[in-house]
Write a protein that holds these residues in place. Sequence first.
Motif, PDB file in Angstrom:
ATOM      1  N   VAL A   1       0.848  -1.199   0.000  1.00  0.00           N
ATOM      2  CA  VAL A   1       0.000   0.000   0.000  1.00  0.00           C
ATOM      3  C   VAL A   1       0.882   1.247   0.000  1.00  0.00           C
ATOM      4  O   VAL A   1       0.637   2.201  -0.756  1.00  0.00           O
ATOM      5  CB  VAL A   1      -0.957   0.006   1.217  1.00  0.00           C
ATOM      6  CG1 VAL A   1      -1.634   1.347   1.387  1.00  0.00           C
ATOM      7  CG2 VAL A   1      -1.979  -1.114   1.086  1.00  0.00           C
ATOM      8  N   ARG A   2       1.917   1.228   0.821  1.00  0.00           N
ATOM      9  CA  ARG A   2       2.835   2.367   0.916  1.00  0.00           C
ATOM     10  C   ARG A   2       3.488   2.655  -0.437  1.00  0.00           C
ATOM     11  O   ARG A   2       3.539   3.805  -0.877  1.00  0.00           O
ATOM     12  CB  ARG A   2       3.904   2.070   1.966  1.00  0.00           C
ATOM     13  CG  ARG A   2       4.892   3.176   2.190  1.00  0.00           C
ATOM     14  CD  ARG A   2       5.863   2.776   3.307  1.00  0.00           C
ATOM     15  NE  ARG A   2       6.757   3.838   3.618  1.00  0.00           N
ATOM     16  CZ  ARG A   2       7.982   3.979   3.098  1.00  0.00           C
ATOM     17  NH1 ARG A   2       8.435   3.085   2.241  1.00  0.00           N
ATOM     18  NH2 ARG A   2       8.744   4.993   3.431  1.00  0.00           N
ATOM     19  N   ARG A   3       3.990   1.620  -1.100  1.00  0.00           N
ATOM     20  CA  ARG A   3       4.622   1.795  -2.415  1.00  0.00           C
ATOM     21  C   ARG A   3       3.629   2.354  -3.437  1.00  0.00           C
ATOM     22  O   ARG A   3       3.976   3.247  -4.220  1.00  0.00           O
ATOM     23  CB  ARG A   3       5.222   0.476  -2.897  1.00  0.00           C
ATOM     24  CG  ARG A   3       6.530   0.117  -2.197  1.00  0.00           C
ATOM     25  CD  ARG A   3       7.158  -1.123  -2.795  1.00  0.00           C
ATOM     26  NE  ARG A   3       6.331  -2.321  -2.637  1.00  0.00           N
ATOM     27  CZ  ARG A   3       6.284  -3.069  -1.545  1.00  0.00           C
ATOM     28  NH1 ARG A   3       7.017  -2.763  -0.488  1.00  0.00           N
ATOM     29  NH2 ARG A   3       5.512  -4.148  -1.501  1.00  0.00           N
TER      30      ARG A   3
ATOM     31  N   ILE B   1       1.777   7.055  -6.662  1.00  0.00           N
ATOM     32  CA  ILE B   1       0.748   8.019  -7.069  1.00  0.00           C
ATOM     33  C   ILE B   1       1.250   9.446  -6.864  1.00  0.00           C
ATOM     34  O   ILE B   1       1.140  10.304  -7.750  1.00  0.00           O
ATOM     35  CB  ILE B   1      -0.567   7.788  -6.273  1.00  0.00           C
ATOM     36  CG1 ILE B   1      -1.215   6.472  -6.703  1.00  0.00           C
ATOM     37  CG2 ILE B   1      -1.524   8.970  -6.446  1.00  0.00           C
ATOM     38  CD1 ILE B   1      -2.348   6.022  -5.799  1.00  0.00           C
ATOM     39  N   ILE B   2       1.834   9.687  -5.690  1.00  0.00           N
ATOM     40  CA  ILE B   2       2.321  11.036  -5.369  1.00  0.00           C
ATOM     41  C   ILE B   2       3.476  11.419  -6.284  1.00  0.00           C
ATOM     42  O   ILE B   2       3.508  12.519  -6.844  1.00  0.00           O
ATOM     43  CB  ILE B   2       2.716  11.116  -3.880  1.00  0.00           C
ATOM     44  CG1 ILE B   2       1.453  10.965  -3.003  1.00  0.00           C
ATOM     45  CG2 ILE B   2       3.442  12.423  -3.578  1.00  0.00           C
ATOM     46  CD1 ILE B   2       1.729  10.686  -1.556  1.00  0.00           C
TER      47      ILE B   2
ATOM     48  N   SER C   1       8.619  18.098 -10.294  1.00  0.00           N
ATOM     49  CA  SER C   1       8.552  19.062  -9.188  1.00  0.00           C
ATOM     50  C   SER C   1       9.202  18.467  -7.951  1.00  0.00           C
ATOM     51  O   SER C   1       9.162  17.259  -7.730  1.00  0.00           O
ATOM     52  CB  SER C   1       7.103  19.430  -8.880  1.00  0.00           C
ATOM     53  OG  SER C   1       6.489  20.004  -9.997  1.00  0.00           O
ATOM     54  N   GLU C   2       9.788  19.337  -7.140  1.00  0.00           N
ATOM     55  CA  GLU C   2      10.451  18.862  -5.929  1.00  0.00           C
ATOM     56  C   GLU C   2       9.578  18.963  -4.690  1.00  0.00           C
ATOM     57  O   GLU C   2       9.819  18.267  -3.707  1.00  0.00           O
ATOM     58  CB  GLU C   2      11.754  19.639  -5.697  1.00  0.00           C
ATOM     59  CG  GLU C   2      12.828  19.306  -6.706  1.00  0.00           C
ATOM     60  CD  GLU C   2      14.176  19.877  -6.323  1.00  0.00           C
ATOM     61  OE1 GLU C   2      14.265  20.573  -5.304  1.00  0.00           O
ATOM     62  OE2 GLU C   2      15.135  19.599  -7.063  1.00  0.00           O
ATOM     63  N   VAL C   3       8.586  19.844  -4.704  1.00  0.00           N
ATOM     64  CA  VAL C   3       7.754  20.062  -3.520  1.00  0.00           C
ATOM     65  C   VAL C   3       6.288  19.986  -3.913  1.00  0.00           C
ATOM     66  O   VAL C   3       5.868  20.567  -4.906  1.00  0.00           O
ATOM     67  CB  VAL C   3       8.038  21.438  -2.870  1.00  0.00           C
ATOM     68  CG1 VAL C   3       7.151  21.663  -1.649  1.00  0.00           C
ATOM     69  CG2 VAL C   3       9.512  21.553  -2.491  1.00  0.00           C
ATOM     70  N   GLY C   4       5.508  19.253  -3.114  1.00  0.00           N
ATOM     71  CA  GLY C   4       4.069  19.200  -3.296  1.00  0.00           C
ATOM     72  C   GLY C   4       3.386  19.919  -2.154  1.00  0.00           C
ATOM     73  O   GLY C   4       3.814  19.804  -1.008  1.00  0.00           O
TER      74      GLY C   4
END
Length: 92
Positions: A26-28, A33-34, A41-44
């Motif tokens: 689930v973590r992977r 997705i993120i 991009s480096e920051v969300g």
Amino acid sequence: MEIDDLAEPLRLLRQANRQMERWGSVRRELQDIIKGRLQDSEVGTVAGRPVVTWRGTWRSAVSQRLLKERHPEAAGDVTEEKWVRTSLLLDP
């Protein structure tokens, strides 16, 4: 060695292992997705606030394969051997 008295801890360990595998998967998936959304991009951000970073860094490591191929004598000189024991939970 007979360890009948450890049947319950063994059962719980099997259960914990299954849960860790599930949550690892689930973590992977969530990370993928993120990262897919962030792309380069480096920051969300969420509501304008930074909540996740995904940055590249340079890493340097000695390649054991290349060391053995190119300098086998040096690889032999710096190879460390030690006794290890591996725990393996068998299916009941």
